[in-house]
Motif scaffolding. Structure first.
Motif: not given
Length: 206
Positions: A189-194, A196-200, A202-206
């Motif tokens: 679950q921690q791996k999935v959370l990390e 999700l954070k990376r995707r977020h 990346k999205h914010e950096a656009r």
């Protein structure tokens, strides 16, 4: 002070914090026009009150700019004077409002707090689905979130400490909260959370 802050930015020492503090002081806040209009409407400010608020904001911005440009101050003196300017400004703002408006202002603050709690619950529900939390994990997460909000509110309400100390305590609380949340999750679950954070991010950096 401007030279000192610029030097700190070049050296990478608290550049983000310095920039955020400078903008919070009222310098460069071009996006707040609509928010101020909504605020005036909710409190039913008279034209005279709105003009007085505009005058106070302008005076505050000029004082903050003057403080920022003062190269004779140490960083500690700058922060201390900045905090005092903020307190004086808050007191002057409150003096513009009627007792009824102050009461409405407190209601608005309570409503915003309630909305934040609703948003926090919605985010937790979304996270529970994406991380496939079981009932026990979800209950622990809810308890941690509630505890975090309560402790953060206590820190923000503590007028005996300056804003810098508040930020320091809130940051430490956030780190502690993150560690506690991580302890509830399984390695998968921690791996999935990390992820999700990376995707977020990346999205914010656009």
């Amino acid at each position: 002070m401007k030279k000192l802050l610029t030097l700190l930015m070049i050296m990478g020492l608290g550049a983000g914090t310095v920039a955020a503090q400078h903008h919070k002081g009222g310098i460069g806040n071009h996006h707040q026009g609509k928010s101020r209009q909504a605020f005036a409407g909710q409190l039913k400010l008279t034209e005279s009150q709105q003009k007085e608020m505009q005058k106070l904001r302008k005076e505050q911005q000029e004082k903050m700019q003057s403080l920022y440009n003062n190269d004779q101050l140490t960083l500690g003196e700058y922060k201390k004077q900045k905090e005092q300017l903020r307190k004086d400004y808050d007191a002057k703002r409150k003096s513009v409002f009627t007792p009824q408006q102050l009461e409405q202002l407190e209601k608005m603050k309570a409503e915003r707090k309630a909305m934040k709690e609703v948003d926090a619950k919605a985010r937790l529900e979304k996270m529970a689905i994406k991380l496939d939390l079981n009932a026990a994990q979800k209950e622990k997460m809810q308890g941690l979130q509630q505890s975090f909000r309560e402790q953060a509110d206590v820190i923000r309400a503590n007028e005996a400490i300056g804003r810098e100390e508040q930020k320091k305590q809130l940051k430490a609380l956030a780190v502690k909260h993150k560690e506690a949340m991580g302890g509830v999750l399984s390695p998968a679950q921690q791996k999935v959370l990390e992820e999700l954070k990376r995707r977020h991010q990346k999205h914010e950096a656009r």
